[in-house]
Scaffold this active site. Structure first.
Site, PDB file in Angstrom:
ATOM      1  CE  LYS A  59      -4.698  -1.006  10.263  1.00  0.00           C
ATOM      2  NZ  LYS A  59      -3.512  -1.135   9.387  1.00  0.00           N
ATOM      3  CG  ASN A  84       1.028   1.406   4.796  1.00  0.00           C
ATOM      4  OD1 ASN A  84       0.776   2.146   5.739  1.00  0.00           O
ATOM      5  ND2 ASN A  84       0.550   1.637   3.572  1.00  0.00           N
ATOM      6  CB  ILE A 127      -2.091  10.301  10.153  1.00  0.00           C
ATOM      7  CG1 ILE A 127      -1.472   9.591  11.376  1.00  0.00           C
ATOM      8  CG2 ILE A 127      -1.015  10.837   9.223  1.00  0.00           C
ATOM      9  CD1 ILE A 127      -0.604  10.464  12.251  1.00  0.00           C
ATOM     10  CE1 TYR A 154      -7.799   0.737   9.602  1.00  0.00           C
ATOM     11  CE2 TYR A 154      -8.003   1.812  11.740  1.00  0.00           C
ATOM     12  CZ  TYR A 154      -7.309   1.603  10.559  1.00  0.00           C
ATOM     13  OH  TYR A 154      -6.116   2.260  10.349  1.00  0.00           O
ATOM     14  CB  SER A 162      -4.647   1.835  13.727  1.00  0.00           C
ATOM     15  OG  SER A 162      -5.523   2.896  14.051  1.00  0.00           O
ATOM     16  N   GLY A 210       0.821  -1.210   0.000  1.00  0.00           N
ATOM     17  CA  GLY A 210       0.000   0.000   0.000  1.00  0.00           C
ATOM     18  C   GLY A 210       0.853   1.257   0.000  1.00  0.00           C
ATOM     19  NE  ARG A 234      -5.129   6.284  -2.711  1.00  0.00           N
ATOM     20  CZ  ARG A 234      -6.418   5.945  -2.729  1.00  0.00           C
ATOM     21  NH1 ARG A 234      -6.792   4.783  -3.235  1.00  0.00           N
ATOM     22  NH2 ARG A 234      -7.326   6.768  -2.243  1.00  0.00           N
TER      23      ARG A 234
END
Length: 242
Positions: free
Chosen positions: A156, A87, A185, A152, A139, A9, A12
């Site tokens: 993580k 990532n 972020i 999510y 994360s 990844g 981006r």
């Protein structure tokens, strides 16, 4: 000494910042992407113009065949693999009680199972390297949880546990394994959030500001040679405490 590094990844967001930082340090970088070929080709052209050695690889980590094949493709192109930066990931936000099972499976399949399969396939190459390292981009959500992001945050949090297991299992083989846990972020993934949500998160930080992808990239670069750090998750979150 220049290393061959795979950044999943890496075209981006945080991954792009990591790619740029590692290329600037003189490393050979392999960048995987799932769908945005235009972005991947753009970063390849940008960094090659600066003299970097970089190649891009299309790969969908939710596809077990793709995940297992990617390290070998990188090794064939560059003659080996020294560092893996896990990532790549996705998010799909919804209320815990309302989220369909298929949506959970997609998030976990990409963020957790895809990362695990890829890492397993990369280990034979990493074990041949002089100073191998694995850095997992987890994360803050995986540490403290996050409203509306149960799939999510679960994926993580599991990656943090995976980091600790890998570190203990492969320390004797010389592989450094650590993770970073970015907080809020500024990336394309967070750009569309409502100002009220941004203010809520920023208000819970000691620095009272949003983080920059470059700050996460600096931490990833540091963890390529972590010294006495092992099985550690670095929080890059501005001192979040809520």
């Amino acid at each position: 000494m220049a290393k061959t590094i795979l950044v999943t990844g890496g075209a981006r967001g945080i991954g792009l910042a990591v790619t740029r930082r590692l290329a600037a340090a003189g490393h050979r970088v392999a960048v995987s992407y799932r769908a945005d070929g235009e972005a991947a080709r753009s970063v390849r052209a940008e960094l090659r113009a600066r003299g970097a050695e970089i190649e891009i690889f299309q790969s969908d980590l939710a596809d077990p065949k793709d995940a297992r094949a990617l390290p070998g493709r990188v090794g064939e192109r560059f003659g080996g693999l020294d560092v893996l930066v896990n990532n790549a990931g996705m998010t799909d936000d919804a209320s815990f009680l309302m989220m369909e099972r298929a949506r959970y499976r997609e998030v976990l399949g990409t963020n957790l199972f895809g990362t695990m399969l890829l890492t397993g396939a990369a280990l034979p190459l990493l074990l041949k390297a002089d100073a191998p390292a694995i850095v997992i981009v987890a994360s803050l959500g995986g540490v403290v949880g996050k409203e509306g992001q149960v799939a999510y945050a679960t994926s993580k949090g599991a990656l943090i546990g995976f980091t600790q297991w890998l570190a203990r299992k492969y320390s004797s083989a010389g592989i450094a394994v650590n993770a970073v846990a970015p907080g809020f972020i500024r990336t394309g993934m967070t750009a569309d959030l409502e100002p009220k949500m941004v203010d809520h998160v920023v208000g819970g930080t000691a620095l009272r500001r949003v983080g920059r992808a470059e700050e996460v990239a600096e931490a990833v670069h540091f963890l390529l040679a972590p010294g006495y750090m092992q099985a550690t998750t670095l929080r890059i979150d501005g001192g979040f405490n809520r």
